[in-house]
Every structure is written in structure tokens, then in C-alpha cells.
Design a protein around this motif. Structure first.
Motif, PDB file in Angstrom:
ATOM      1  N   UNK A 141       0.837  -1.198   0.000  1.00  0.00           N
ATOM      2  CA  UNK A 141       0.000   0.000   0.000  1.00  0.00           C
ATOM      3  C   UNK A 141       0.876   1.253   0.000  1.00  0.00           C
ATOM      4  N   UNK A 142       1.921   1.228   0.831  1.00  0.00           N
ATOM      5  CA  UNK A 142       2.822   2.389   0.894  1.00  0.00           C
ATOM      6  C   UNK A 142       3.531   2.582  -0.445  1.00  0.00           C
ATOM      7  N   UNK A 143       4.007   1.481  -1.028  1.00  0.00           N
ATOM      8  CA  UNK A 143       4.717   1.582  -2.306  1.00  0.00           C
ATOM      9  C   UNK A 143       3.787   2.146  -3.381  1.00  0.00           C
ATOM     10  N   UNK A 144       2.557   1.602  -3.445  1.00  0.00           N
ATOM     11  CA  UNK A 144       1.601   2.060  -4.463  1.00  0.00           C
ATOM     12  C   UNK A 144       1.308   3.546  -4.280  1.00  0.00           C
ATOM     13  N   UNK A 145       1.137   3.966  -3.023  1.00  0.00           N
ATOM     14  CA  UNK A 145       0.807   5.369  -2.767  1.00  0.00           C
ATOM     15  C   UNK A 145       1.951   6.296  -3.189  1.00  0.00           C
ATOM     16  N   UNK A 146       3.175   5.925  -2.820  1.00  0.00           N
ATOM     17  CA  UNK A 146       4.330   6.810  -3.066  1.00  0.00           C
ATOM     18  C   UNK A 146       4.708   6.820  -4.549  1.00  0.00           C
ATOM     19  N   UNK A 147       4.685   5.629  -5.182  1.00  0.00           N
ATOM     20  CA  UNK A 147       5.221   5.555  -6.556  1.00  0.00           C
ATOM     21  C   UNK A 147       4.151   5.628  -7.646  1.00  0.00           C
ATOM     22  N   UNK A 148       3.447   4.532  -7.986  1.00  0.00           N
ATOM     23  CA  UNK A 148       2.561   4.681  -9.149  1.00  0.00           C
ATOM     24  C   UNK A 148       1.438   5.692  -8.946  1.00  0.00           C
ATOM     25  N   UNK A 149       1.016   5.941  -7.708  1.00  0.00           N
ATOM     26  CA  UNK A 149      -0.157   6.804  -7.518  1.00  0.00           C
ATOM     27  C   UNK A 149       0.236   8.275  -7.305  1.00  0.00           C
ATOM     28  N   UNK A 150       0.970   8.578  -6.247  1.00  0.00           N
ATOM     29  CA  UNK A 150       1.317  10.002  -6.008  1.00  0.00           C
ATOM     30  C   UNK A 150       2.543  10.431  -6.807  1.00  0.00           C
ATOM     31  N   UNK A 151       3.331   9.466  -7.273  1.00  0.00           N
ATOM     32  CA  UNK A 151       4.526   9.762  -8.089  1.00  0.00           C
ATOM     33  C   UNK A 151       5.418  10.828  -7.418  1.00  0.00           C
ATOM     34  N   UNK A 152       5.822  10.510  -6.200  1.00  0.00           N
ATOM     35  CA  UNK A 152       6.655  11.437  -5.422  1.00  0.00           C
ATOM     36  C   UNK A 152       8.003  11.651  -6.121  1.00  0.00           C
ATOM     37  N   UNK A 153       8.409  12.922  -6.221  1.00  0.00           N
ATOM     38  CA  UNK A 153       9.652  13.291  -6.917  1.00  0.00           C
ATOM     39  C   UNK A 153      10.698  13.807  -5.922  1.00  0.00           C
ATOM     40  N   UNK A 154      11.987  13.663  -6.263  1.00  0.00           N
ATOM     41  CA  UNK A 154      13.035  14.191  -5.387  1.00  0.00           C
ATOM     42  C   UNK A 154      12.811  15.677  -5.124  1.00  0.00           C
ATOM     43  N   UNK A 155      13.029  16.058  -3.875  1.00  0.00           N
ATOM     44  CA  UNK A 155      12.915  17.479  -3.517  1.00  0.00           C
ATOM     45  C   UNK A 155      11.501  17.910  -3.153  1.00  0.00           C
ATOM     46  N   UNK A 156      10.499  17.052  -3.378  1.00  0.00           N
ATOM     47  CA  UNK A 156       9.136  17.451  -3.024  1.00  0.00           C
ATOM     48  C   UNK A 156       8.943  17.370  -1.509  1.00  0.00           C
ATOM     49  N   UNK A 157       8.002  18.165  -1.014  1.00  0.00           N
ATOM     50  CA  UNK A 157       7.649  18.117   0.410  1.00  0.00           C
ATOM     51  C   UNK A 157       6.404  17.230   0.531  1.00  0.00           C
ATOM     52  N   UNK A 158       6.536  16.143   1.310  1.00  0.00           N
ATOM     53  CA  UNK A 158       5.441  15.169   1.416  1.00  0.00           C
ATOM     54  C   UNK A 158       4.938  15.131   2.850  1.00  0.00           C
ATOM     55  N   UNK A 159       3.635  15.329   2.986  1.00  0.00           N
ATOM     56  CA  UNK A 159       2.991  15.295   4.301  1.00  0.00           C
ATOM     57  C   UNK A 159       2.322  13.934   4.461  1.00  0.00           C
ATOM     58  N   UNK A 160       2.653  13.226   5.558  1.00  0.00           N
ATOM     59  CA  UNK A 160       2.115  11.872   5.775  1.00  0.00           C
ATOM     60  C   UNK A 160       1.352  11.867   7.092  1.00  0.00           C
ATOM     61  N   UNK A 161       0.065  11.504   7.052  1.00  0.00           N
ATOM     62  CA  UNK A 161      -0.698  11.400   8.299  1.00  0.00           C
ATOM     63  C   UNK A 161      -0.684   9.951   8.783  1.00  0.00           C
ATOM     64  N   UNK A 162      -0.865   9.761  10.097  1.00  0.00           N
ATOM     65  CA  UNK A 162      -0.770   8.407  10.660  1.00  0.00           C
ATOM     66  C   UNK A 162       0.645   7.868  10.475  1.00  0.00           C
ATOM     67  N   UNK A 163       1.637   8.757  10.645  1.00  0.00           N
ATOM     68  CA  UNK A 163       3.010   8.436  10.248  1.00  0.00           C
ATOM     69  C   UNK A 163       3.690   7.417  11.146  1.00  0.00           C
ATOM     70  N   UNK A 164       3.060   7.059  12.277  1.00  0.00           N
ATOM     71  CA  UNK A 164       3.649   6.008  13.114  1.00  0.00           C
ATOM     72  C   UNK A 164       2.941   4.673  12.872  1.00  0.00           C
ATOM     73  N   UNK A 165       1.889   4.672  12.044  1.00  0.00           N
ATOM     74  CA  UNK A 165       1.158   3.431  11.752  1.00  0.00           C
ATOM     75  C   UNK A 165       1.950   2.541  10.814  1.00  0.00           C
ATOM     76  N   UNK A 166       1.432   1.358  10.561  1.00  0.00           N
ATOM     77  CA  UNK A 166       2.158   0.411   9.726  1.00  0.00           C
ATOM     78  C   UNK A 166       2.345   0.975   8.320  1.00  0.00           C
ATOM     79  N   UNK A 167       1.248   1.424   7.706  1.00  0.00           N
ATOM     80  CA  UNK A 167       1.352   1.957   6.341  1.00  0.00           C
ATOM     81  C   UNK A 167       2.077   3.301   6.372  1.00  0.00           C
ATOM     82  N   UNK A 168       1.691   4.167   7.321  1.00  0.00           N
ATOM     83  CA  UNK A 168       2.267   5.511   7.376  1.00  0.00           C
ATOM     84  C   UNK A 168       3.779   5.480   7.560  1.00  0.00           C
ATOM     85  N   UNK A 169       4.262   4.602   8.435  1.00  0.00           N
ATOM     86  CA  UNK A 169       5.712   4.530   8.685  1.00  0.00           C
ATOM     87  C   UNK A 169       6.446   4.116   7.414  1.00  0.00           C
TER      88      UNK A 169
END
Ligand SMILES: NC(=O)c1ccc[n+]([C@@H]2O[C@H](COP(=O)([O-])OP(=O)(O)OC[C@H]3O[C@@H](n4cnc5c(N)ncnc54)[C@H](OP(=O)(O)O)[C@@H]3O)[C@@H](O)[C@H]2O)c1
Length: 327
Positions: A141-169
Motif C-alpha cells: 500500500x505504501x509503495x503504491x501510494x508513493x510511486x505509481x499513484x502520487x509519483x513522489x519526486x526528489x525534492x518534493x515536500x510530502x505530508x504523511x498522516x498516521x506516520x507512526x502506523x504500519x502503512x504511514x511509517x
């Protein structure tokens, strides 16, 4: 590989422990019951670990679209050692999931389970059974969110909620690996120290663009409800928001005029449709999880400690995945 023969039969007791749910809205009872009899097309597994996930809670509560006949054994995912199978090697550590496990057939909250051969995946030798049981969904789920879905790029500022949870971490760690600057939001002060480095941990109540150093390019929300509503206001115009959970609330109300003005793209994360696509990437991350280079937070409980495990998950007090360690 064999169907059950006299040698392996000797390893299988007549009875073993299982958590059996009799009524929705209650907790399953720990009972001794006969070990399931081997069947063609099925693999008999000595369970080693089983996840206790939000999906399982929805099923216990009778709040899911597909519900089992009762009594039944819950547990939609787990791992174990093959005792007898026509297709999987005896003694191999396997992950079990799918094919209606814990949903339309007895699941993994039991010391022995009989699963269709298709629900069994052999894990690389030496994998920790607990890791085998828990890794796929949060990492995928984390991989899908970061890569094919949100397509996070170097240098971007990413806000993650539930960041201590299994997926969030894992989102935090994968976004950081992608070269992003990551801000990890938690709801309770006790969880600030559980946000993986190098994210900046921030308490939800104190979150604002100033604390973040500016608006986010990307939001990855694992919590839903009011947390999502507030976090969305912190994404820049033409930014993206990947949404994947609703533990804190299923509804999001949009004022259309504000939505057009904000100009943030909302992206749903659906692991039912993305699972196959990301599976090879998830398997490639297994060595990093095993070595600790990537961390997957989790809490372990014995089978008799299920009520405590469920309570920790229900109240949001749990840090990461909750798992029954069946030895
Ligand atoms: N879309 C998909 O395909 C997909 C796939 C897998 C998982 N999911 C969903 O993704 C979400 C995150 O999964 P996870 O395994 O990371 O869950 P988790 O570790 O149990 O929860 C993530 C965070 O949510 C907050 N939380 C938990 N219970 C809460 C409650 N009752 N009220 C308010 N906040 C609460 C907690 O953060 P704080 O204490 O810091 O607030 C917790 O750390 C879940 O909703 C899960 O169902 C979706």
C-alpha cells in the motif's frame, strides 16, 4: 511434497487451538477443535503468525460487504509452515491470504488451517514468520501510494498522516528514499518518537504550513476523517493527495468552490486493484525489511491475548501492525 503421509501425520495433533466467532459484535472464543482434515487442492499449514487488521475488525463487527456463516475462524492473513500439500514443499514457510480466507472460509486465527493451494505463497528461506504474515499489505500500500499513484519526486515536500502506523511509517521511509522531504503527522504525543527518520514528526493539533516550512506538494493520508480534511488545506495548488484509509472517519465533505480553488488532485489508493502490479516491488523490499534497513512497526500478542490485541487496534493505541504470534 506429498499429500499427508504417515510420517507427517505423526506431526499433526488431533486437536489444536482456534479462535472461533459465534456472533457478530462479540469476540471469538479460544477453543480446542479438531485439526482440519486434508483435502485435495488444499494445503495444511501449522500457523506461525496471523495479522489482526482493520478488515478483521469490520468482519467481527458484521460490518463488511461479504460475511461468513458462523461459527467461523477469523483471520484474513497469516504465515505458517506447510505440513501437507500436493504442490507446496513440506516444511516451507508460507504466507497465506486471499481465496476468502477469514471471510468465506476459516481463517488464520488458529494453530492449524487448511487453505486452497492458490492462497499459499512460499516465502524466501530465513524470513521471519511474523514479517511474512504482515509485510505485504502495508509495504504494498505504501509503495503504491508513493510511486505509481502520487509519483513522489526528489525534492518534493510530502505530508504523511498516521506516520507512526504500519502503512504511514512505510510511506515515510519510501518517500524519503524517493528523495522527498517528509513531514510525519501523529495524533498523540506518545507517538511522536515512533515516526521513522528522517521525517520531521509533528502533532496533528500543531500542524500548519509554518511548522511544515511551507505547503506540501503531496499529501499521503492514512487516517481519513477530520485529519484528512485539515491536512488537505496544507497542499499547494496543483499538488496531489493520495487517500488510503478511513480509520478516523469515512466521510469527506467538499465545498466544490473551495475544491476548484484549492486545485488539489485527489487520488484513491486501492490495493485490491493495485496488489498484482506492485507485488514484484514489494518482494524486492523484503531483504531491506529483514535487515532492518526498512522498519515495519508491529506489536506481537499470544493467541490468548486476542482481546488486548483487538482493543489496542480499535482504540488507535497500537503502534503499527498488530499480530498474533502462534509460535
Ligand atoms: N486503500 C487500501 O487499499 C488500503 C490497504 C491497506 C490498508 N488500508 C487502510 O490504511 C489505513 C492505515 O493502515 P495501518 O495498518 O497503517 O493502520 P494503523 O497502523 O492501525 O493506523 C494508522 C494510524 O491511524 C490513527 N488511528 C488509528 N485508530 C484511530 C482511531 N480510532 N481514531 C483516529 N485515529 C486513529 C493512528 O495514528 P495517530 O494515533 O497518530 O492518530 C494510527 O497510527 C487503515 O485504515 C487501513 O484500513 C487501506
Amino acid at each position: 511434497m506429498s499429500t499427508i503421509d504417515s510420517a507427517s501425520q505423526a506431526l499433526v495433533p488431533e486437536e489444536s487451538r482456534a479462535l472461533v466467532l459465534e456472533e457478530f459484535g462479540t469476540l471469538p472464543r479460544l477453543v480446542e477443535r479438531p485439526v482440519p482434515a486434508p483435502r485435495t487442492g488444499h494445503t495444511l499449514v501449522r500457523t506461525r503468525a496471523a495479522t489482526v487488521a482493520h478488515l478483521d475488525l469490520n468482519i467481527l463487527d458484521g460490518q463488511f460487504g461479504i460475511l461468513p456463516e458462523r461459527p467461523f475462524v477469523p483471520g484474513t492473513q497469516g504465515s505458517g509452515t506447510v505440513l501437507a500439500s500436493a504442490v507446496h514443499p513440506e516444511g516451507a514457510l508460507v504466507r497465506v491470504r486471499g481465496e476468502g480466507l477469514g471471510l468465506t472460509r476459516d481463517g488464520a486465527w488458529a494453530e492449524h488451517l487448511l487453505v486452497p493451494d492458490n492462497a499459499v505463497e512460499v516465502m524466501p528461506e530465513g524470513t521471519d514468520p511474523v514479517l511474512a504474515a504482515i509485510y505485504f499489505s502495508p509495504v504494498g500500500t505504501a509503495f503504491a501510494a508513493v510511486h505509481p499513484i502520487a509519483r513522489v519526486q526528489p525534492g518534493e515536500r510530502v505530508l504523511v498522516t498516521g506516520a507512526s502506523g504500519a502503512v504511514g511509517a512505510l510511506v515515510v521511509q519510501l518517500a524519503a528514499r524517493a528523495g522527498a522531504e517528509v513531514i510525519g503527522v501523529v495524533g498523540r504525543p506518545a507517538k511522536l518518537g515512533q515516526v521513522p527518520a528522517p521525517a520531521k514528526p509533528v502533532l496533528a493539533a500543531e500542524l500548519c504550513a509554518e511548522v511544515m516550512g511551507g505547503p506540501a506538494d503531496v499529501l499521503i493520508d492514512t487516517v481519513g476523517g477530520a485529519v484528512l480534511r485539515d491536512a488537505l488545506t496544507l497542499v499547494r495548488p496543483r499538488g496531489r493527495a493520495a487517500l488510503l484509509g478511513y480509520t478516523a472517519g469515512r466521510e469527506l465533505t467538499l465545498d466544490l468552490a473551495d475544491f476548484f480553488l484549492a486545485d488539489v488532485t485527489l487520488l484513491p489508493v486501492n490495493m485490491i486493484s493495485r496488489g498484482k502490479e506492485v507485488a514484484p516491488d514489494v518482494v524486492r523490499l523484503l531483504p531491506d525489511l529483514a535487515s532492518g534497513e526498512l522498519s515495519l512497526p508491529h506489536e506481537r500478542y499470544g493467541i490468548e491475548e486476542l482481546p488486548e490485541a483487538v482493543a489496542r487496534l480499535r482504540t488507535g493505541a497500537a503502534v503499527g501492525r498488530v499480530v498474533l504470534d502462534l509460535g
